[in-house]
Design an enzyme around this catalytic site. Structure first.
Site, PDB file in Angstrom:
ATOM      1  N   SER A  45      -3.582 125.144  77.092  1.00 56.53           N
ATOM      2  CA  SER A  45      -2.370 124.829  76.335  1.00 56.53           C
ATOM      3  C   SER A  45      -2.618 123.679  75.355  1.00 56.53           C
ATOM      4  O   SER A  45      -3.460 123.779  74.478  1.00 56.53           O
ATOM      5  CB  SER A  45      -1.230 124.540  77.303  1.00 56.53           C
ATOM      6  OG  SER A  45       0.017 124.672  76.677  1.00 56.53           O
ATOM      7  N   ASP A 161       1.168 130.973  78.539  1.00 57.17           N
ATOM      8  CA  ASP A 161       0.527 129.671  78.732  1.00 57.17           C
ATOM      9  C   ASP A 161      -0.461 129.665  79.902  1.00 57.17           C
ATOM     10  O   ASP A 161      -0.136 130.088  81.011  1.00 57.17           O
ATOM     11  CB  ASP A 161       1.621 128.629  78.980  1.00 57.17           C
ATOM     12  CG  ASP A 161       1.130 127.209  78.834  1.00 57.17           C
ATOM     13  OD1 ASP A 161       0.270 126.788  79.626  1.00 57.17           O
ATOM     14  OD2 ASP A 161       1.617 126.509  77.928  1.00 57.17           O
TER      15      ASP A 161
END
Length: 271
Positions: A45, A161
């Protein structure tokens, strides 16, 4: 890039954390100033974004400058609303912004430092490590916070994510060939934020982000046991959406790294 003969390959594993990921800039700056070589980078991320930019040009100056100038007024144009489907934000403008740092056609093989980022298959819940193809496309998948960003389709899979499965990609760095892994975790224990007063009601983005970090914190803590060195800046008082606190985030990242430099040098010397 390859490590000098007889020297251990040093890998950097950078966690997710949204705005708190800006602390990674300070960590990188500190390691660079102290002459700690970085041979491999794995990121999740926000950590993937910072790691990719450094792997591309080995320079944090521009992103540091841009981060220090950021505020919600400047960030707002990066939000491109999507019809409620798989996420609230399309993410195209974010991707366009990333290309200004890395280039739209840059592939993993073009990077100066071996790099990989992590996403999550939303259907199977599996970790998906991406280390081939266009870098920006991979980053867009790695940062796809569920319900905030639309999912990314890649090779028949729908990705979100990477922090859901791999908050701190230490094992990924080892699989890439790292002998010595420095893990940087910028997600504080939710319990340390308990009792801190909030002057305003959290917005939907803050609620979503905090919900994710509460549920993934234990996974992150367990994974840190596999690192040789762990750097954890004190960020408990800073929210995951506090991009306006970039200066403090970077400073705290640098401070936390400097505190571990003596141990890093000692362990590398004796290994």
């Amino acid at each position: 890039m390859s490590a000098a003969p007889g020297r251990k390959k040093i890998g950097l594993a950078l966690s997710g954390g949204a705005a708190r990921g800006l602390a990674h800039i300070g960590v990188l700056d500190a390691l660079i100033k102290e002459g700690i070589p970085i041979d491999i980078i794995a990121g999740t991320s926000a950590g993937a974004v910072i790691g990719a930019i450094y792997a591309y040009n080995q320079d944090t100056a521009r992103i540091k400058k841009d981060a220090l100038e950021a505020n919600w007024k400047k960030l707002a144009p990066l939000i491109d609303p999507s019809l409620p489907k798989s996420g609230l934000i399309k993410g195209k403008k974010i991707k366009d912004m990333l290309t200004t740092y890395i280039g739209s056609n840059t592939c993993f093989s073009d990077l100066k430092i071996p790099f990989a980022c992590v996403a999550t298959d939303i259907d199977s819940g599996e970790e998906v490590v991406i280390d081939q193809g266009p870098v920006v496309e991979a980053l867009r998948a790695s940062i796809s916070i569920p319900t905030i960003f639309t999912v990314v389709k890649r090779e028949g899979r729908y990705l979100v994510d990477g922090g859901l499965t791999t908050p701190v990609p230490i094992k990924v760095a080892r699989r890439m060939g790292a002998d010595f892994v420095i893990a940087v975790n910028v997600t504080p224990d939710a319990a340390t934020r308990a009792g801190k007063t909030r002057s305003t009601e959290p917005n939907i983005f803050q609620v979503i982000l905090q919900s994710i970090y509460i549920t993934t914190y234990l996974v992150a803590r367990q994974s840190l046991q596999d690192a040789d060195i762990v750097i954890e800046p004190d960020l408990a008082h800073i929210g995951a959406a506090d991009f306006q606190k970039a200066g403090e985030l970077i400073q705290r990242g640098e401070q936390a790294a400097h505190e571990r430099i003596p141990e890093i040098k000692r362990r590398l010397k004796n290994s």
